[in-house]
Design an enzyme around this catalytic site. Structure first.
Site, mmCIF file in Angstrom:
data_model
loop_
_atom_site.group_PDB
_atom_site.id
_atom_site.type_symbol
_atom_site.label_atom_id
_atom_site.label_comp_id
_atom_site.label_asym_id
_atom_site.label_seq_id
_atom_site.Cartn_x
_atom_site.Cartn_y
_atom_site.Cartn_z
ATOM 1 C CG PHE A 31 23.564 0.594 -10.148
ATOM 2 C CD1 PHE A 31 22.613 0.324 -9.190
ATOM 3 C CD2 PHE A 31 23.431 1.741 -10.912
ATOM 4 C CE1 PHE A 31 21.535 1.183 -9.001
ATOM 5 C CE2 PHE A 31 22.362 2.608 -10.734
ATOM 6 C CZ PHE A 31 21.409 2.330 -9.781
ATOM 7 C CD GLN A 66 22.999 6.976 -19.233
ATOM 8 O OE1 GLN A 66 22.825 7.534 -18.168
ATOM 9 N NE2 GLN A 66 23.949 6.079 -19.428
ATOM 10 C CG HIS A 111 17.525 5.334 -16.914
ATOM 11 N ND1 HIS A 111 16.767 4.213 -16.683
ATOM 12 C CD2 HIS A 111 18.391 5.419 -15.887
ATOM 13 C CE1 HIS A 111 17.165 3.654 -15.546
ATOM 14 N NE2 HIS A 111 18.156 4.365 -15.047
ATOM 15 C CG LEU A 133 15.046 7.091 -13.241
ATOM 16 C CD1 LEU A 133 15.472 6.992 -14.692
ATOM 17 C CD2 LEU A 133 16.214 7.431 -12.364
ATOM 18 C CD GLU A 171 21.481 0.750 -13.999
ATOM 19 O OE1 GLU A 171 21.374 1.796 -14.664
ATOM 20 O OE2 GLU A 171 22.515 0.085 -13.946
ATOM 21 N NE ARG A 219 21.806 3.947 -16.018
ATOM 22 C CZ ARG A 219 21.864 4.911 -15.132
ATOM 23 N NH1 ARG A 219 22.125 6.142 -15.525
ATOM 24 N NH2 ARG A 219 21.664 4.658 -13.867
ATOM 25 C CG HIS A 240 18.741 9.309 -16.874
ATOM 26 N ND1 HIS A 240 17.899 9.732 -15.872
ATOM 27 C CD2 HIS A 240 19.790 8.725 -16.260
ATOM 28 C CE1 HIS A 240 18.422 9.392 -14.696
ATOM 29 N NE2 HIS A 240 19.582 8.805 -14.906
ATOM 30 N NE ARG A 287 25.253 9.225 -15.677
ATOM 31 C CZ ARG A 287 24.487 8.848 -14.646
ATOM 32 N NH1 ARG A 287 25.022 8.422 -13.530
ATOM 33 N NH2 ARG A 287 23.169 8.898 -14.738
HETATM 34 C C1 LIG Z 1 15.747 10.798 -11.563
HETATM 35 C C2 LIG Z 1 17.236 10.740 -11.601
HETATM 36 C C3 LIG Z 1 17.925 9.793 -10.852
HETATM 37 C C4 LIG Z 1 19.305 9.734 -10.871
HETATM 38 N N1 LIG Z 1 19.948 8.794 -10.113
HETATM 39 C C5 LIG Z 1 21.303 8.770 -10.095
HETATM 40 C C6 LIG Z 1 22.002 7.838 -9.275
HETATM 41 O O1 LIG Z 1 21.408 7.039 -8.575
HETATM 42 N N2 LIG Z 1 23.342 7.847 -9.285
HETATM 43 C C7 LIG Z 1 24.058 8.729 -10.037
HETATM 44 O O2 LIG Z 1 25.276 8.699 -9.977
HETATM 45 N N3 LIG Z 1 23.418 9.633 -10.821
HETATM 46 C C8 LIG Z 1 22.065 9.676 -10.868
HETATM 47 N N4 LIG Z 1 21.422 10.593 -11.661
HETATM 48 C C9 LIG Z 1 22.203 11.606 -12.358
HETATM 49 C C10 LIG Z 1 22.617 12.691 -11.382
HETATM 50 O O3 LIG Z 1 21.625 12.880 -10.413
HETATM 51 C C11 LIG Z 1 22.858 14.020 -12.071
HETATM 52 O O4 LIG Z 1 23.652 13.838 -13.178
HETATM 53 C C12 LIG Z 1 23.558 14.944 -11.113
HETATM 54 O O5 LIG Z 1 22.818 15.090 -9.939
HETATM 55 C C13 LIG Z 1 23.843 16.311 -11.714
HETATM 56 O O6 LIG Z 1 24.395 17.120 -10.701
HETATM 57 P P1 LIG Z 1 25.001 18.531 -11.003
HETATM 58 O O7 LIG Z 1 25.613 19.014 -9.739
HETATM 59 O O8 LIG Z 1 25.852 18.462 -12.212
HETATM 60 O O9 LIG Z 1 23.752 19.418 -11.391
HETATM 61 P P2 LIG Z 1 22.341 19.660 -10.637
HETATM 62 O O10 LIG Z 1 22.212 18.946 -9.376
HETATM 63 O O11 LIG Z 1 21.304 19.480 -11.639
HETATM 64 O O12 LIG Z 1 22.405 21.165 -10.326
HETATM 65 C C14 LIG Z 1 22.348 22.130 -11.338
HETATM 66 C C15 LIG Z 1 22.266 23.470 -10.678
HETATM 67 O O13 LIG Z 1 22.525 24.488 -11.615
HETATM 68 C C16 LIG Z 1 21.578 25.501 -11.469
HETATM 69 N N5 LIG Z 1 21.464 26.214 -12.741
HETATM 70 C C17 LIG Z 1 21.268 25.687 -13.968
HETATM 71 N N6 LIG Z 1 21.222 26.666 -14.880
HETATM 72 C C18 LIG Z 1 21.406 27.838 -14.224
HETATM 73 C C19 LIG Z 1 21.432 29.209 -14.616
HETATM 74 N N7 LIG Z 1 21.272 29.572 -15.864
HETATM 75 N N8 LIG Z 1 21.602 30.146 -13.654
HETATM 76 C C20 LIG Z 1 21.757 29.790 -12.346
HETATM 77 N N9 LIG Z 1 21.733 28.516 -11.940
HETATM 78 C C21 LIG Z 1 21.552 27.553 -12.854
HETATM 79 C C22 LIG Z 1 20.338 24.803 -11.029
HETATM 80 O O14 LIG Z 1 19.442 25.675 -10.398
HETATM 81 C C23 LIG Z 1 20.919 23.784 -10.058
HETATM 82 O O15 LIG Z 1 21.108 24.370 -8.795
HETATM 83 C C24 LIG Z 1 20.026 10.650 -11.663
HETATM 84 C C25 LIG Z 1 19.346 11.596 -12.417
HETATM 85 C C26 LIG Z 1 17.956 11.644 -12.402
HETATM 86 C C27 LIG Z 1 17.263 12.640 -13.239
#
Ligand SMILES: Cc1cc2nc3c(=O)[nH]c(=O)nc-3n(C[C@H](O)[C@H](O)[C@H](O)COP(=O)(O)OP(=O)(O)OC[C@H]3O[C@@H](n4cnc5c(N)ncnc54)[C@H](O)[C@@H]3O)c2cc1C
Ligand code: SF4
Ligand code: SF4
Ligand code: FES
Lengths: 248, 576
Positions: free
Chosen positions: B122, B235, B237, B251, B254, B285, B350, B385
């Site tokens: 990656f 970021q 992407h 998306l 990558e 990126r 992203h 990142r």
């Molecule tokens: C398409 C895509 C592909 C990606 N691929 C990769 C990858 O291959 N490798 C990698 O390392 N990263 C990747 N990323 C980045 C990574 O997926 C995210 O940064 C990561 O999943 C974020 O996880 P999190 O637990 O912080 O939040 P999330 O999984 O987004 O969870 C947020 C949670 O908070 C809740 N929430 C938000 N606001 C409130 C509120 N006000 N009240 C109650 N609940 C709330 C939501 O409902 C949700 O349950 C990718 C991102 C995208 C968009």
């Protein structure tokens, strides 16, 4: 831009009916885009459930022209343009509002299923060939479209006795995990009512992840139940070979 | 207190059910705390489900030479040394154990020939380091954590949105929320809170992020007095879909480049030659996103304003097996068969590197009782990142946050809730129903997105940023006047109204930080200050609330111990 009429269900637990909305269709537009257009311009309180708009989260299920679909993966240009497009909520679950249904029953069923339990003294090595078939089941995005079309739920309402195809897939994934050490055959037979399934394959037809629900998950699970409960010789052979048994 | 509200009590309240929130909840439960998890959407649908390419951990299953030191070095260099060194060190140390743990909870990663977890290349990673499941790694991760949590018996409040954190003196005391289904209010009382609400992408029109990414956690904590850090680092992407319009921003993982995909402009040139001849397509990126943007601006872009990404030189079967979701995504949504022709791609908003300032060991915010992990927190990724470092971040710091929040809760008595705060929470949500619906939240949202794209996008200038600040003030005024038709029953217009408050606060923070940082570094590119500036390299931008004013100041980047400095200077690895 060409326009199309959407007939969208508006209502709640008390009832409701479809309402018509005119939406301009742009290239590559999907049904969910059209619903968002309606929210933005015509009905700000139209209730729609969605998250990713990329076919990955399984939130946006609905019945488009009578077919259960992910609205974010259904192209407007795949539907006949000269007729209105009808969008209704999934029928097998109670309506909350408009296109949003109460799918909490699925989460309750899931709780009945004992999770992954590794065999004692597991060495964490697995071959890709052994993982392949389970990975097919792990593709499930919990869109519940298979649950929605299964006649056991849709027409016969056996939500109490029957787990539904989604959870047969889930149990199959656990049962076929190369390192899992418990049996869920009794659960399949009793609590999840696998016997109600008469292999109509409707679930397989609607699965957006193209999981071969009937051939690869349900039929092997039915065989497992038969082996376990009705074929003492096979069961003995398995015992001797150190394979799983329902009563462990 | 006021008996009018449905009230729930938990030692630890986790807001967010993505990777970070679920991992925190599992850990807090394991420590014996009572835990509630709140999420805006259904369980299993959080943003983490969308992650594609993989999770970074120096397990050396494929490249035996890899170890935590190289992972640490790559992460720091990728972040242009603005990262908190201790977070980067902890992350590199612990990521492997967290991945193995997932496997022991039932996750099934792709395998090596000898049966171990397979790892892929990656951008910015010196070795093959990303553990993956085809291109649906996030789904595997969230399902595994979800099942684990359900087996342990976590209480999950699904489709419930928090609009305000409640306080008792200077510590947190709980949260005020509404059920999306019926609009009724609910009060959570908790000894400690873990914020795991993810990022801010919905402030931009072209984004890979879902509707949930409205910066709620950052805005809620900011309002409570917590500090935000490095908010200018958003970021983009390099590879989002650009055509057709409906899927713009979606998306393109990558992993396409990791598996050998090549970038070309309309002249057929592999233009990365001009921007990073050494690493080419697998550069970081920020570099690739600027390269594509520049190619397009200088007239060498594709028909719909992007670049071409081509994997069709690989055998069709291989592409379908390693990138099944991409294959289907393009076939179904864009009528392109990626095993035969190139994809059109361009930058898409992203990931948020900035966020809540946290303590590296415990993930504690600067408000007592408040913890934050995952995309909502800042520090690990610095100015940029690396792909795959987010999923590992969620597990490593989610676990630490859950542990520390449970420990904190053990030592605390129950806080008291303040009825006045709750009444305010209710008032600010209900007032919109009394207004005449003229301007709608949808219209204000669309205008904010356009403003952010035009003025606070990939390339920034002082003039643009200043006019963005004026524009944001105007949008805040408009938000004070919007109305929402309909009732409180599952009303998306009303939901967006709640989200807009967060988005406006966050947009302001991003803009102010971007304006302050008079240099270009990582994801932050100033046309008027195109060079990296060593003085700025030693400063983090910190934002906090002072009354109703947003104040910004600099804080020195924490100093790295000598042995890590030496490690960093070593020439191995992917280069700066
Ligand atoms: C398409 C895509 C592909 C990606 N691929 C990769 C990858 O291959 N490798 C990698 O390392 N990263 C990747 N990323 C980045 C990574 O997926 C995210 O940064 C990561 O999943 C974020 O996880 P999190 O637990 O912080 O939040 P999330 O999984 O987004 O969870 C947020 C949670 O908070 C809740 N929430 C938000 N606001 C409130 C509120 N006000 N009240 C109650 N609940 C709330 C939501 O409902 C949700 O349950 C990718 C991102 C995208 C968009
Ligand atoms: S095959 Fe079985 S589970 Fe699937 S739809 Fe038919 S009856 Fe239901
Ligand atoms: S098995 Fe297929 S149809 Fe059923 S819930 Fe999973 S993805 Fe949806
Ligand atoms: S919105 Fe996620 S599958 Fe359709």
């Amino acid at each position: 831009m060409p326009e199309v009429t959407l007939k969208i269900f508006r209502g709640d637990r008390e009832g409701g009916q479809t309402a018509d909305y005119q939406v301009p269709v742009s290239p590559g537009m999907v049904v969910l885009d059209a619903l968002h257009y309606v929210q933005k311009h015509l009905a700000p309180d139209l209730a729609v459930r969605w998250n990713c708009k990329a076919g990955r989260c399984g939130s946006c299920s609905a019945e488009v022209n009578g077919r259960p679909r992910l609205t974010c993966k259904t192209r407007m240009d795949s539907l006949p343009g000269d007729r209105p497009v009808t969008i209704l909520p999934m029928k097998s679950f109670p309506v909350i509002k408009d296109l949003v249904t109460d799918v909490s029953w699925n989460y309750k069923v899931n709780k009945k299923i004992p999770g992954f339990k590794p065999r004692p003294k597991t060495e964490w090595k697995m071959r890709q060939e052994d993982v392949d078939r389970v990975q097919e089941f792990r593709k499930c995005i919990e869109c519940f479209l298979c649950q929605n079309v299964c006649h056991v739920l849709r027409d016969h309402g056996k939500h109490e006795q029957f787990g539904g195809p989604r959870f047969f897939v889930r149990v199959a994934a656990l049962e076929m995990h190369p390192l899992d050490g418990i049996s869920r055959a009794a659960l399949l037979k009793n609590e999840l009512g696998l016997g109600f399934c008469n292999i109509t394959k409707c679930c397989t037809e609607v699965c957006p992840e193209e999981i071969h629900i009937t051939d690869n998950a349900i039929i092997p699970m039915k065989e497992r139940v038969v082996d376990e409960f009705y074929d003492p010789v096979l069961k003995l052979v398995r015992r001797i070979r150190g394979e799983k048994s329902a009563r462990e | 207190m006021n008996g009018k509200y449905e009230t729930h009590e938990h030692d630890v309240l986790v807001i967010g059910a993505g990777g970070a929130g679920l991992r925190a909840a599992i850990e807090a439960l394991a420590q014996g705390a009572s835990v509630g998890v709140v999420s805006k959407s259904l369980l299993g649908k959080a943003h983490t489900v969308m992650a594609e390419g993989g999770i970074a951990a120096a397990m050396a299953n494929v490249d035996a030479a890899d170890d935590w030191r190289t992972h640490f070095r790559d992460t720091m260099r990728g972040g242009k040394l603005l990262n908190h060194w201790r977070m980067a060190q902890i992350h590199a140390h612990e990521a492997g154990d967290r991945v193995r743990e997932l496997e022991q909870w039932g996750a099934l990663f792709d395998r090596t020939e000898d049966g171990r977890i397979l790892q892929r290349a990656f951008g910015g990673h010196s070795f093959k380091r990303l553990c993956h499941v085809g291109d649906r790694t996030g789904l595997e991760m969230i399902r595994t954590l979800q099942d684990r949590g359900v087996q342990m018996g976590i209480d999950v409040y699904m489709e419930c949105t928090v609009t305000r954190l409640l306080t008792d003196g200077d510590r947190v005391a709980g949260a005020f929320a509404y059920w999306r289904e019926n609009g009724r209010f609910v009060v959570f009382k908790a000894k400690s809170i873990v914020l795991a609400t993810g990022g801010i992408g919905k402030a931009y029109p072209v984004t890979s992020n879902s509707w949930e990414y409205t910066g709620d956690g950052m805005a809620l904590a900011y309002a409570t007095g917590a500090e935000l850090m490095d908010m200018e680092f958003v970021q983009f992407h390099p590879t989002g879909m650009v055509w057709p319009p409906g899927v713009q921003g979606l998306l393109v993982t990558e992993a396409v480049r990791g598996e050998g995909g090549l970038l070309r402009n309309k002249l057929g040139e592999r233009f990365m030659q001009r921007y990073d001849p050494q690493r080419m397509e697998l550069s970081t990126r920020d570099v690739v996103a600027r390269a594509i943007y520049t190619e397009v601006r200088e007239g060498r872009g594709s028909e719909h304003g992007g670049a071409f990404l081509d994997i069709s030189h690989k055998p069709a079967e291989y592409v379908k097996r390693k990138l099944p979701s991409m294959y289907h995504q393009f076939l179904e949504l864009a009528d392109v068969d990626i095993t035969r022709s190139a994809m059109e791609v361009g930058p898409t908003c992203h990931y948020m590197m900035g966020g809540l300032r946290v303590d590296p060991e415990t993930a504690a915010c600067t408000v007592p009782g408040l913890f934050a992990a995952g995309e909502v927190a800042a520090g690990l990724h610095g100015a940029n990142r690396l792909g795959g470092n987010s999923l590992s971040d969620l597990l490593v710091f989610g676990r630490r946050a859950g542990f520390a929040a449970a420990e904190y809760a053990k030592k605390q008595s129950w806080p008291a809730l303040d009825p006045a705060e709750i009444a305010q929470g209710e008032g600010e949500m209900l007032c919109v129903f009394e207004r005449q619906a003229g301007d709608t939240p949808y219209a204000v949202h669309a205008d904010l997105q356009q403003l952010m794209q035009n003025l606070v996008g990939i390339f920034r200038t002082e003039e643009d940023l200043k006019s963005a600040l004026t524009g944001i003030e105007r949008l805040k005024d408009r938000m004070g006047r919007v109305g929402v038709p309909g009732t409180r029953m599952f009303n998306p217009g009303w939901h967006l109204y709640a989200d807009m408050k967060s988005m406006l606060a966050i947009a302001e923070a991003v803009t102010r930080s971007a304006l302050a940082r008079k240099e270009s570094r990582g994801a932050h590119s100033r046309l008027d200050y195109p060079k990296t500036d060593a003085t700025w390299g030693e400063q983090n931008n910190i934002i906090r609330r002072h009354g109703s004013e947003m104040v910004l100041e600099q804080s020195p980047v924490p100093k790295m111990p000598a042995e890590l400095q030496t490690l960093l200077a070593e020439e191995k690895g992917a280069g700066a």
